[in-house]
Design a protein around this motif. Sequence first.
Motif, short mmCIF file in Angstrom:
data_model
loop_
_atom_site.label_atom_id
_atom_site.label_comp_id
_atom_site.label_asym_id
_atom_site.label_seq_id
_atom_site.Cartn_x
_atom_site.Cartn_y
_atom_site.Cartn_z
N ASP A 1 11.91 1.19 -7.51
CA ASP A 1 11.53 0.96 -6.12
C ASP A 1 11.39 2.26 -5.34
O ASP A 1 10.53 2.39 -4.47
N VAL A 2 12.25 3.22 -5.64
CA VAL A 2 12.21 4.49 -4.92
C VAL A 2 10.97 5.29 -5.28
O VAL A 2 10.49 6.11 -4.50
N LEU A 3 10.43 5.05 -6.47
CA LEU A 3 9.27 5.81 -6.94
C LEU A 3 7.94 5.14 -6.61
O LEU A 3 6.89 5.72 -6.85
N LYS A 4 7.98 3.95 -6.04
CA LYS A 4 6.75 3.27 -5.66
C LYS A 4 6.20 3.86 -4.36
O LYS A 4 6.97 4.17 -3.45
N ILE A 5 4.89 3.97 -4.29
CA ILE A 5 4.27 4.75 -3.22
C ILE A 5 3.24 3.93 -2.45
O ILE A 5 2.44 3.20 -3.05
N GLY A 6 3.28 4.05 -1.11
CA GLY A 6 2.27 3.45 -0.26
C GLY A 6 2.36 1.94 -0.14
O GLY A 6 3.24 1.30 -0.71
N GLN B 1 4.29 8.74 3.70
CA GLN B 1 2.92 9.24 3.53
C GLN B 1 2.63 10.44 4.41
O GLN B 1 1.73 11.23 4.13
N GLU B 2 3.39 10.59 5.48
CA GLU B 2 3.10 11.59 6.50
C GLU B 2 3.69 12.95 6.13
O GLU B 2 4.90 13.08 5.91
#
Length: 592
Positions: A140-145, A529-530
């Motif tokens: 979960d920590v490595l999932k993006i966007g 993302q920022e």
Amino acid sequence: MLKNILNFQWQRWQTLLLVCAIAVGIGSCRAIVPSSSAQTTNQLVSAILSDPKTFNAALSNESPNIFGYVGEGLITEDGKGEIQPALAESWVVSPDKKSITFTLKQNLKWSDGAPLTIDDVAFTFNEVFFNEEIPTDTRDVLKIGKDRKLPVIKKIDANRIEFTTPEPFAPFLRTLGISILPAHKLRPTVVQKDNKGKPLFLSTWGINTKPADLVSNGMFMLDSYTPGERLVFKKNPYYWRKDAQGKQQPYIDRAVWQIVESTDTALVQFRSGGLDSYGVSPDFFSLLKKEEQKGGYKIYNGGPATGTTFMSFNLNEGEREGKPLVDPIKSRWFNNIKFRQAIAYGINRQRMINNIYRGLGAPQDSPISVPSPYYLSREQGLPFYDYSPQKAKALFTEAGFKYNEQNKLIDDRDNPVRFTLITNSGNKIREALGTQIKQDLALIGIEVDFTPVAFSLLIDRIDNSLEWDSLLIGFTGGAEPNDGANFWSVDGGSHIFNLKPAKGKTQLTDRRVADWEKKIDDLYIQAAQELNEEKRRQLYGESQKVTQDNLPCIYLVNALSLSAIKNRVKGIDYSPINGPFWNLPSLTISAE
């Protein structure tokens, strides 16, 4: 689920107290060895309140765990929270900020002497942490966007590996402190299946595994484990780290974790010389301070501690096999925002600070750690709930509640408001907090059944049965808020107040997700993302406001980071972020 999830820096040199931070951690425990043993051998004796749950890093979801001692990732953090090389010698970030290429150190080895290579790194991510058949919260920590995509990992050559994200991901580098796993030992267990069709990996390296069968890449190896008593670690002869003179680290030969049932017992053992460290609780600060010189130790004060302590209600409206997880009568209360706000006003946190924390703390209003640069203060607009029984009663009235002739709170259907509050037994501060919450809420007509339970039972209710009313718990924190994204993601494995069961477990029907839950989830995704730091602070600031408006968690007290360390332990460079042992490889034990 309850892993240091809320720190997620696995390579810190102390056990993180996450996910789930329910145990008191390194700072407390019983010495089974005679008190003189800590003084006569080159070992560091610390303590934990409960046994570890697994020796498999991918399946660990709570503390205490052994992986800060026996595991190492590509990077680590120093005492200031700055990223430092670990197994990686160096890295290069691409101009578009979407790729990081790591170069591995030369001649790395596992504790059994086998080479540690780029193939182990690729195996760890592609075959274990990205493997949907393996239920690991780390994924979960490595999932993006918004699409929750995983990075693409590609081996470039024998020394280099590239991590590519689908979009810029500001905290990505910090997530790569995950313990690298040995492909030569574990790949067969990922491929082979048991009679239920599940990978043998899921039953590999449990706590019944012989320590000699475990393979480490950290500074220590597990030498022995006696359930309910202790874990003993010995120095890994193949550990990569050396000092400026070329001498291998760590300098300490052994580390011992004693297992005890309470912080009171830990205090006795520390004062008698059986422990080298003690996480100083406020109720014992004055006593220990008076004995500091005579006792041969120093109390380190790191200022406001990272992490949080909070009360939470079970907001899960789902059913399992036709049975609601929460009594529908109580669920109506818990899911009423005004009810939760009224409860927050009804808790006297200043009395907690004065009586339980002995003045060594301040009100906690945010899920983000006070030392974090992303923390939003009251002065910056963070909503807060100082003690006000009058406001509590007014909110109850607005929410449709009323008081009967006995001045007890009842709902609009004349049901008396009564619920159970649980926490982990043995943690004296939490037990005292729970007792006061029971007293405070009684003053506004609510009966609370406060029940401290065994750590294992608490975890089972939170993670498996999902059947509980309210709980009192603590999570660790740090500088990077995204370390807690797993808690705020609506489908995250640590979204405890409205948890979706893990894959492979009986799923729920009618689970509902509130708009404010989705909003917090979205804000965490946007902030990750920022790349502009000021905009990141604004996004995290907004997330804190939404959290405090809706109160899935009622935050209580931010304590000071206090640890007592025996003078015989040399080289302590105390860090409020990573504690007293972040530089454990450099510490020495004197003969005094």
